[in-house]
Design a protein around this motif. Structure first.
Motif, PDB file in Angstrom:
ATOM      1  N   UNK B  98      12.253 -12.406 -37.517  1.00 37.33           N
ATOM      2  CA  UNK B  98      12.623 -12.248 -36.160  1.00 37.33           C
ATOM      3  C   UNK B  98      12.740 -10.607 -35.970  1.00 37.33           C
ATOM      4  N   UNK B  99      13.172  -9.754 -36.587  1.00 36.26           N
ATOM      5  CA  UNK B  99      13.472  -8.293 -36.250  1.00 36.26           C
ATOM      6  C   UNK B  99      12.021  -7.783 -36.242  1.00 36.26           C
ATOM      7  N   UNK B 100      11.164  -7.775 -37.037  1.00 40.18           N
ATOM      8  CA  UNK B 100       9.686  -7.424 -36.908  1.00 40.18           C
ATOM      9  C   UNK B 100       9.096  -7.764 -35.652  1.00 40.18           C
ATOM     10  N   UNK B 101       9.156  -9.098 -35.599  1.00 42.61           N
ATOM     11  CA  UNK B 101       8.403  -9.565 -34.268  1.00 42.61           C
ATOM     12  C   UNK B 101       9.082  -8.893 -33.104  1.00 42.61           C
ATOM     13  N   UNK B 102      10.104  -8.768 -32.957  1.00 40.42           N
ATOM     14  CA  UNK B 102      10.955  -8.096 -31.781  1.00 40.42           C
ATOM     15  C   UNK B 102      10.264  -6.813 -31.602  1.00 40.42           C
ATOM     16  N   UNK B 103      10.237  -5.907 -32.663  1.00 45.36           N
ATOM     17  CA  UNK B 103       9.564  -4.727 -32.502  1.00 45.36           C
ATOM     18  C   UNK B 103       8.301  -4.505 -32.065  1.00 45.36           C
ATOM     19  N   UNK B 104       7.551  -5.353 -32.573  1.00 45.86           N
ATOM     20  CA  UNK B 104       6.066  -5.220 -32.603  1.00 45.86           C
ATOM     21  C   UNK B 104       5.592  -6.181 -31.295  1.00 45.86           C
ATOM     22  N   UNK B 105       6.246  -7.021 -30.672  1.00 47.55           N
ATOM     23  CA  UNK B 105       6.122  -7.565 -29.350  1.00 47.55           C
ATOM     24  C   UNK B 105       6.167  -6.403 -28.596  1.00 47.55           C
ATOM     25  N   UNK B 106       7.271  -5.673 -28.588  1.00 46.93           N
ATOM     26  CA  UNK B 106       7.543  -4.522 -27.650  1.00 46.93           C
ATOM     27  C   UNK B 106       6.401  -3.585 -27.640  1.00 46.93           C
ATOM     28  N   UNK B 107       5.854  -3.179 -28.953  1.00 44.95           N
ATOM     29  CA  UNK B 107       4.815  -2.177 -29.138  1.00 44.95           C
ATOM     30  C   UNK B 107       3.526  -2.839 -28.608  1.00 44.95           C
ATOM     31  N   UNK B 108       3.306  -4.011 -28.855  1.00 43.49           N
ATOM     32  CA  UNK B 108       1.973  -4.556 -28.362  1.00 43.49           C
ATOM     33  C   UNK B 108       2.064  -4.541 -26.729  1.00 43.49           C
ATOM     34  N   UNK B 109       3.091  -4.828 -26.112  1.00 47.31           N
ATOM     35  CA  UNK B 109       3.239  -4.747 -24.487  1.00 47.31           C
ATOM     36  C   UNK B 109       3.124  -3.545 -24.038  1.00 47.31           C
ATOM     37  N   UNK B 110       3.626  -2.459 -24.622  1.00 52.15           N
ATOM     38  CA  UNK B 110       3.422  -1.192 -24.346  1.00 52.15           C
ATOM     39  C   UNK B 110       2.283  -0.732 -24.319  1.00 52.15           C
ATOM     40  N   UNK B 111       1.468  -1.095 -25.542  1.00 53.32           N
ATOM     41  CA  UNK B 111      -0.059  -0.564 -25.636  1.00 53.32           C
ATOM     42  C   UNK B 111      -0.791  -1.118 -24.843  1.00 53.32           C
ATOM     43  N   UNK B 112      -0.665  -2.708 -24.495  1.00 52.99           N
ATOM     44  CA  UNK B 112      -1.763  -3.620 -23.935  1.00 52.99           C
ATOM     45  C   UNK B 112      -1.250  -3.518 -22.654  1.00 52.99           C
TER      46      UNK B 112
END
Lengths: 160, 197
Positions: B98-112
């Motif tokens: 859950x933790x890793x998912x939250x971080x990389x969901x944010x990073x994806x949204x920032x980049x995409x």
């Protein structure tokens, strides 16, 4: 990488995949030379860096069993070969290490606090537990990189 | 903005979470010069992160992990960074981190600059993706995570069919594989702290 080839330890991932200098995929990996170097340096540190309470022999036992559980025969053979220089008997904490390593390899979803407790109960301190968890987690990375590169080598991509 | 909307589905969230260690994190006041150096090299906020302070118990192992991680996720060229983050997010959901998912969901949204794919990955990573290329990436990330030993040439052809070059495929393989590493640490040495509400 060291300019003298003899000073460069062989790359375990290349060996497991069956890649040699000059192969398209060997050279394609070097586009990310930092990843290649850090993967090998991680392997060396995780297996051979001295850790109080976590022998090299027990770490190699963990590596062989984790690679067998992941159906990664080339890497299992590599760690079995390393065992020849580190043949000390298993420590008293081995059963707890083995259970932790196999569960983490095959079932990372569990996220089990009790599993950490059982390592502590077997006598491992925080330094040893971090080293063991890093090793098992790294093996999940290494077995997947090797499996993917084997599939890539067997496919018909661009050879440039 | 669509890329900052809170998304909560199936126990996953794109909110910023805290993380609590099940071990005793290193006290930064008592850290060696080498430990501080490795922490700073690993992450800008590592000196105040329980995760990095836990891993700093083995500084040499953390140093090489961070070298690999940072080169795989941040190096320029090759596979677009948003697509590396998509692979990381799919693996993290598949591994239940859950933790890793939250971080990389944010990073994806920032980049995409969009979050539609995030919702799809939270719902079902096996069918996620807003384009053929995203769907191929998600399918490959799940295959590497769940059945690495049975990866075959056809799995690679599916990536080539959506326009991926071999260097891009190697970048994706690295990103997906290193989350097999990252998830196992984050999800098995401690736990996420969820927002109170």
């Amino acid at each position: 990488m060291h300019p003298d080839p003899k000073m460069n330890p062989p790359d375990v991932i290349d060996q497991a995949v069956g890649l040699n200098p000059g192969d398209a995929l060997h050279d394609a990996r070097r586009f990310r030379s930092k990843v290649v170097d850090a993967s090998q340096a991680s392997h060396d540190a995780l297996l051979l860096q001295p850790v109080a309470g976590l022998s090299v022999a027990d770490r190699l036992r963990v590596a062989v069993q984790a690679c067998e559980a992941a159906a990664a025969p080339e890497l299992a053979a590599h760690y079995r070969q390393m065992q020849q220089a580190h043949a000390e008997p298993a420590s008293a904490a081995w059963p707890a290490m083995q259970a932790f390593a196999l569960a983490l390899t095959t079932d990372p979803r569990r996220g089990d606090r009790a599993a950490i407790g059982s390592l502590k109960a077997a006598g491992l301190d925080d330094e040893a537990i971090v080293a063991l968890a890093q090793l098992v987690a790294f093996l999940s990375y290494q077995t997947r990189v090797v499996a993917g590169l084997k599939a890539l080598r067997g496919s018909t991509g661009d050879k440039t | 903005m669509s890329d900052s909307t809170v998304i909560r589905r199936n126990g996953f969230t794109n909110e910023s979470l805290d993380w609590r260690s099940w071990l005793t994190p290193l006290d930064p006041q008592r850290a060696s010069v080498q430990q501080l150096e490795v922490l700073d090299q690993s992450h800008a906020q590592a000196r105040t992160s329980e995760y990095y302070l836990t891993l700093a118990h083995q500084p040499l192992m953390l140093r090489h992990r961070s070298e690999a991680y940072n080169a795989i996720m941040y190096a320029p060229g090759g596979l677009p960074r948003a697509e590396r983050e998509l692979g990381a997010m799919v693996v993290s959901v598949t591994n239940g981190c859950v933790y890793c998912t939250s971080v990389h969901a944010q990073r994806f949204a920032q980049l995409a600059r969009r979050s539609d794919t995030v919702e799809q990955v939270f719902d079902d990573p096996a069918s996620a993706g807003t384009s053929d290329r995203e769907r191929a990436i998600a399918t490959f990330a799940q295959a590497v995570t769940l059945r690495p030993a049975s990866l075959v040439a056809d799995d690679m052809q599916a990536l080539r069919a959506v326009g991926m070059s071999d260097p891009e495929i190697i970048d994706l393989l690295h990103a997906v594989a290193i989350f097999g590493w990252a998830n196992r640490l984050m999800h098995n040495l401690g736990e996420p702290v969820l927002p109170a509400d």
